[in-house]
Design an enzyme around this catalytic site. Structure first.
Site, mmCIF file in Angstrom:
data_model
loop_
_atom_site.group_PDB
_atom_site.id
_atom_site.type_symbol
_atom_site.label_atom_id
_atom_site.label_comp_id
_atom_site.label_asym_id
_atom_site.label_seq_id
_atom_site.Cartn_x
_atom_site.Cartn_y
_atom_site.Cartn_z
ATOM 1 N N HIS A 192 0.845 -1.182 0.000
ATOM 2 C CA HIS A 192 0.000 0.000 0.000
ATOM 3 C C HIS A 192 0.884 1.236 0.000
ATOM 4 O O HIS A 192 1.944 1.233 0.614
ATOM 5 C CB HIS A 192 -0.895 -0.004 1.253
ATOM 6 C CG HIS A 192 -2.029 0.957 1.161
ATOM 7 N ND1 HIS A 192 -1.916 2.270 1.533
ATOM 8 C CD2 HIS A 192 -3.310 0.792 0.708
ATOM 9 C CE1 HIS A 192 -3.077 2.870 1.325
ATOM 10 N NE2 HIS A 192 -3.932 2.008 0.824
ATOM 11 N N ASP A 197 -7.959 -5.330 0.386
ATOM 12 C CA ASP A 197 -8.468 -6.149 -0.711
ATOM 13 C C ASP A 197 -8.099 -7.613 -0.620
ATOM 14 O O ASP A 197 -8.615 -8.435 -1.375
ATOM 15 C CB ASP A 197 -7.934 -5.611 -2.049
ATOM 16 C CG ASP A 197 -8.453 -4.227 -2.318
ATOM 17 O OD1 ASP A 197 -9.634 -3.999 -2.030
ATOM 18 O OD2 ASP A 197 -7.682 -3.384 -2.787
HETATM 19 N N1 ACO Z 1 4.100 -7.645 -4.785
HETATM 20 C C1 ACO Z 1 5.441 -7.634 -4.983
HETATM 21 N N2 ACO Z 1 6.217 -6.528 -4.849
HETATM 22 C C2 ACO Z 1 5.616 -5.393 -4.503
HETATM 23 C C3 ACO Z 1 4.213 -5.324 -4.271
HETATM 24 C C4 ACO Z 1 3.453 -6.504 -4.422
HETATM 25 N N3 ACO Z 1 2.114 -6.495 -4.219
HETATM 26 N N4 ACO Z 1 3.864 -4.054 -3.943
HETATM 27 C C5 ACO Z 1 5.005 -3.346 -3.977
HETATM 28 N N5 ACO Z 1 6.060 -4.147 -4.308
HETATM 29 C C6 ACO Z 1 7.469 -3.736 -4.397
HETATM 30 C C7 ACO Z 1 7.720 -2.955 -5.680
HETATM 31 O O1 ACO Z 1 8.151 -3.804 -6.726
HETATM 32 C C8 ACO Z 1 8.784 -1.987 -5.253
HETATM 33 O O2 ACO Z 1 10.011 -2.665 -5.244
HETATM 34 P P1 ACO Z 1 11.378 -1.867 -5.598
HETATM 35 O O3 ACO Z 1 11.531 -0.826 -4.524
HETATM 36 O O4 ACO Z 1 12.424 -2.931 -5.529
HETATM 37 O O5 ACO Z 1 11.174 -1.278 -6.948
HETATM 38 C C9 ACO Z 1 8.437 -1.674 -3.799
HETATM 39 O O6 ACO Z 1 7.702 -2.816 -3.329
HETATM 40 C C10 ACO Z 1 7.602 -0.416 -3.633
HETATM 41 O O7 ACO Z 1 6.472 -0.533 -4.480
HETATM 42 P P2 ACO Z 1 5.830 0.694 -5.262
HETATM 43 O O8 ACO Z 1 5.021 0.178 -6.396
HETATM 44 O O9 ACO Z 1 6.895 1.710 -5.565
HETATM 45 O O10 ACO Z 1 4.902 1.298 -4.144
HETATM 46 P P3 ACO Z 1 3.646 2.190 -4.377
HETATM 47 O O11 ACO Z 1 3.384 2.883 -3.096
HETATM 48 O O12 ACO Z 1 3.807 3.046 -5.590
HETATM 49 O O13 ACO Z 1 2.496 1.126 -4.720
HETATM 50 C C11 ACO Z 1 0.663 -0.332 -4.607
HETATM 51 C C12 ACO Z 1 1.514 0.715 -3.878
HETATM 52 C C13 ACO Z 1 0.208 0.205 -5.973
HETATM 53 C C14 ACO Z 1 -0.607 -0.599 -3.805
HETATM 54 C C15 ACO Z 1 1.518 -1.623 -4.772
HETATM 55 O O14 ACO Z 1 1.904 -2.106 -3.503
HETATM 56 C C16 ACO Z 1 0.779 -2.707 -5.553
HETATM 57 O O15 ACO Z 1 0.807 -2.692 -6.779
HETATM 58 N N6 ACO Z 1 0.072 -3.658 -4.841
HETATM 59 C C17 ACO Z 1 -0.705 -4.642 -5.504
HETATM 60 C C18 ACO Z 1 -2.036 -4.028 -5.909
HETATM 61 C C19 ACO Z 1 -2.962 -3.800 -4.733
HETATM 62 O O16 ACO Z 1 -3.148 -4.663 -3.882
HETATM 63 N N7 ACO Z 1 -3.599 -2.602 -4.700
HETATM 64 C C20 ACO Z 1 -4.568 -2.247 -3.673
HETATM 65 C C21 ACO Z 1 -4.162 -1.044 -2.902
HETATM 66 S S1 ACO Z 1 -5.320 -0.753 -1.625
HETATM 67 C C22 ACO Z 1 -6.610 0.070 -2.314
HETATM 68 O O17 ACO Z 1 -6.540 0.686 -3.327
HETATM 69 C C23 ACO Z 1 -7.898 -0.006 -1.598
#
Ligand code: ACO
Length: 428
Positions: free
Chosen positions: A306, A363
């Site tokens: 998140h 979620d």
């Molecule tokens: N699985 C694997 N790796 C992940 C995940 C995941 N679910 N989420 C983040 N990471 C990793 C990224 O690859 C990144 O790695 P890096 O630093 O080596 O590049 C690091 O963790 C940070 O991730 P970001 O994408 O930069 O973080 P951001 O804050 O932009 O994204 C997000 C948050 C979009 C929710 C992300 O965690 C994700 O895509 N999760 C899966 C989708 C999801 O569950 N969304 C629901 C959010 S809650 C809602 O909207 C109600």
């Protein structure tokens, strides 16, 4: 004058900016005069370090896993309150007295019906249309039906349109479902609770009496509560940005629905359940964990991670707590729940997820419950939109009532060509 100042040295000039303190949470550097004083902008794609507004509605401490609505922890609200009460709280700032709650519930109940002409909108969609496509269209169309509540400078109009949106959303979402399965629309029954009425409009049929299962009703109400508001997330910011130009509330909420649809936001619960079903059995979990960790593989664990929470999402705690009750009451033994539990445990013990502070979000478990109740995955985001509507309208009202409100207009770091002369087609 603020107590703290932030100093900036730029182009030989030394400038000072007030540091504003909220009632809790990080300090905020007030840079509103930065451009006028320096000719420079700040650069913050994704708004990771930027507060776009002042708000007294919802507070999140992502490091501690805390979510407060008007100061009240989400866990306490989910356990003791109702969605109607939380809606009142978000809109009005305080918990209602019994009379206030009765009046509010009565008002919402009296707005549940849709203008009959709106039925023709549904019939214009393909039967296999995604419910979110229908929601965007129908909610946007409300502005063509309720002209009498679109003067946004009139607080009474704003109140009526807010009530209409909260009240009609269950009817709109249920009808989107009914249309997709080819069953007749079920009109609201105002003797039922907000949530009971929604369940009946979704799963009831005119040929039979529909009896609301109290455990499912309670769980659904809690799901609505945990989705009611969440600070300045993408869809809420979209509603505020759309509303900042003076657009009518129905159009603004339709914009919020469009933003919520994306898989990185509201679409994640659909994606999370699809992922759990694809994994299928616990022995396949390690393979998917490895894929999530592989930089060359676009796969991510859906329902994990998140932008704000770097700890267990408190909403996920509420939902995880109700899964067993709901599955038990419906007599469902879904292997997907076991996969979810084991996947969570494995990921929480894996150095990759520990280091990046990736925890289950709201979620991760909600899809398991919604599917057990009988919703197809395509309806999940529509349910989220239904519940989030109260947060959207509360935030929109807060923005319009703010005397310092301005049209939202971010700036950019331009990297395109500088000025050049047009070349006629025959010389290119
Ligand atoms: N699985 C694997 N790796 C992940 C995940 C995941 N679910 N989420 C983040 N990471 C990793 C990224 O690859 C990144 O790695 P890096 O630093 O080596 O590049 C690091 O963790 C940070 O991730 P970001 O994408 O930069 O973080 P951001 O804050 O932009 O994204 C997000 C948050 C979009 C929710 C992300 O965690 C994700 O895509 N999760 C899966 C989708 C999801 O569950 N969304 C629901 C959010 S809650 C809602 O909207 C109600």
């Amino acid at each position: 004058m603020a107590d703290k100042l932030a100093k900036l040295d730029l182009g030989g000039k030394s400038l000072e900016y007030n540091v504003l303190e909220g009632s809790t949470g990080p300090d905020v550097i007030d840079i509103r005069k930065l451009y006028a004083q320096t000719g420079a902008f700040t650069f913050d794609p994704g708004f990771t370090s930027t507060a776009s507004c002042e708000s007294a509605l919802t507070y999140i401490d992502g490091d501690e896993g805390v979510l407060l609505h008007r100061g009240y922890p989400i866990g306490q609200l989910a356990e003791n309150s109702s969605f109607m009460e939380v809606s009142y709280l978000l809109l009005n700032g305080e918990l209602p007295s019994k009379d206030d709650l009765d009046d509010f519930t009565y008002t919402i109940t009296r707005h549940t019906m849709l203008h009959e002409q709106l039925m023709t909108f549904y019939r214009g969609f393909r039967r296999d249309a995604h419910p979110m496509a229908i929601m965007c269209g129908v909610v946007g169309a409300l502005s063509a039906f309720y002209h009498d509540s679109t003067d946004i400078s009139d607080p009474e109009h704003r109140k009526i349109s807010s009530h209409r949106l909260i009240a009609k959303m269950p009817t709109i979402a249920a009808m989107a479902y009914k249309y997709s399965v080819g069953q007749p629309f079920v009109y609201p029954d105002n003797n039922l609770s907000y949530t009971g009425n929604f369940l009946r409009m979704t799963f009831g049929v005119p040929a039979e009496e529909y009896v609301v299962n109290p455990i499912v009703e309670k769980a659904m109400d809690q799901i609505f509560i945990v989705h009611a508001d969440h600070e300045q997330n993408a869809s809420t910011s979209t509603v505020r940005l759309a509303g900042s130009s003076g657009a009518n509330p129905f159009a603004c909420i339709a914009a919020g629905i469009a933003c919520l649809w994306g898989p990185a936001h509201g679409g994640a619960n659909e994606a999370a359940l699809n992922m759990l079903r694809e994994i299928g059995t616990p022995d396949r979990i390690p393979h998917y964990i490895e894929r999530a960790k592989d930089k060359n593989d676009p796969f991510r664990l859906m329902g994990f991670g998140h932008r704000v929470y770097k700890n267990y999402d408190p909403r996920a705690t509420v939902i995880q707590g109700m899964v067993r009750d709901v599955l038990g009451s419906l007599g469902i033994n879904d292997p997907v729940f076991e996969v979810a539990l084991q996947l969570e445990e494995m990921a929480l013990n894996d150095p990759y997820f520990i280091e990046k502070k990736l925890f289950p979000n709201v979620d991760f478990y909600s899809g398991v419950i919604l599917s057990a109740i009988g919703f197809p995955t395509t309806m999940f985001t529509a349910l989220f939109a239904l519940a989030r509507t109260v947060g959207w309208v509360a935030q929109w009202n807060e923005m319009i009532s703010d005397p310092g409100q301005k049209i939202g207009r971010p700036r950019q770091l331009y990297t395109g060509p500088t000025q050049r002369d047009y070349i006629p087609l025959d010389r290119r």
